[in-house]
Design an enzyme around this catalytic site. Sequence first.
Site, PDB file in Angstrom:
ATOM      1  N   CYS A  79       0.829  -1.209   0.000  1.00  9.92           N
ATOM      2  CA  CYS A  79       0.000   0.000   0.000  1.00  9.92           C
ATOM      3  C   CYS A  79       0.865   1.261   0.000  1.00  9.92           C
ATOM      4  O   CYS A  79       1.547   1.521  -0.976  1.00  9.92           O
ATOM      5  CB  CYS A  79      -1.002  -0.035   1.152  1.00  9.92           C
ATOM      6  SG  CYS A  79      -2.360   1.150   0.915  1.00  9.92           S
ATOM      7  N   HIS A 191      -3.749  -5.095  -0.310  1.00 10.66           N
ATOM      8  CA  HIS A 191      -3.360  -5.545   1.020  1.00 10.66           C
ATOM      9  C   HIS A 191      -3.391  -7.062   1.088  1.00 10.66           C
ATOM     10  O   HIS A 191      -4.464  -7.650   1.277  1.00 10.66           O
ATOM     11  CB  HIS A 191      -4.308  -4.977   2.074  1.00 10.66           C
ATOM     12  CG  HIS A 191      -4.146  -3.517   2.318  1.00 10.66           C
ATOM     13  ND1 HIS A 191      -3.221  -3.012   3.207  1.00 10.66           N
ATOM     14  CD2 HIS A 191      -4.776  -2.446   1.781  1.00 10.66           C
ATOM     15  CE1 HIS A 191      -3.294  -1.694   3.216  1.00 10.66           C
ATOM     16  NE2 HIS A 191      -4.222  -1.322   2.350  1.00 10.66           N
ATOM     17  N   GLU A 193      -2.434  -8.908   3.490  1.00  7.41           N
ATOM     18  CA  GLU A 193      -2.792  -9.292   4.859  1.00  7.41           C
ATOM     19  C   GLU A 193      -4.289  -9.206   5.123  1.00  7.41           C
ATOM     20  O   GLU A 193      -4.775  -9.712   6.136  1.00  7.41           O
ATOM     21  CB  GLU A 193      -2.020  -8.427   5.866  1.00  7.41           C
ATOM     22  CG  GLU A 193      -2.521  -7.014   6.048  1.00  7.41           C
ATOM     23  CD  GLU A 193      -2.149  -6.049   4.927  1.00  7.41           C
ATOM     24  OE1 GLU A 193      -2.521  -4.868   5.019  1.00  7.41           O
ATOM     25  OE2 GLU A 193      -1.490  -6.485   3.959  1.00  7.41           O
TER      26      GLU A 193
END
Length: 214
Positions: A79, A191, A193
């Site tokens: 990001c 992202h 995660e």
Amino acid sequence: MIGIIDYNAGNIRSVAHALDAIGAAFQTAKTPKELNTCDRFIFPGVGDAAYAMKQLRSTGFDSFLKDKTSAGVPILGICLGSQIIFDYSEEGNTQCLGLVSGSIRHFSSVWDSAALSSLKIPHMGWNDISFRHSTQSDPLFAQVPDHTDFYFVHSYLICPENEDIILAAANYGCIVPAAIRSGSIWALQFHPEKSGSAGLQILRNFAAMETNPC
């Protein structure tokens, strides 16, 4: 071991939780000297480019990242960390790290009038990515199918000087570089995660990657 660079940007904890979930060894640190035993680094972040660069300069992480790039150490930007590795960001008129040639532009600087009238900023939510070139042979995307959905949250987009470094792109009113590779630097606008099993697979691939992959 993976070193997570903590420069007071958002999303550090989410990345740590994801690495815990896959059983990867990692260390989070606010100063470069705490990461001397790490052989690869994740450079995450959510926030403002100008503030982030101020934090990186004050901690010495700016020169640390430049040194690790020169040494060919694997680095994964996520990001905001995928953006400020470039030369310049329109966000705050910010001179960035200059590890990769290119700029970061706001969607409104890139979109045509039709996109401006019909799409929202930020680009937020799930979007599929399309592989470019030989992406499926890149170690970061091992066992990740083309057109997999990933989670995005961003108002600015990567505009690399050399488009050949783009590994994958999404479409949101324009072609949005979603993943790039330049030498030992990988950078993801989405992202991993927060992207379920596919995102965890990318982190697993990074954790298992050769330490000298170039």
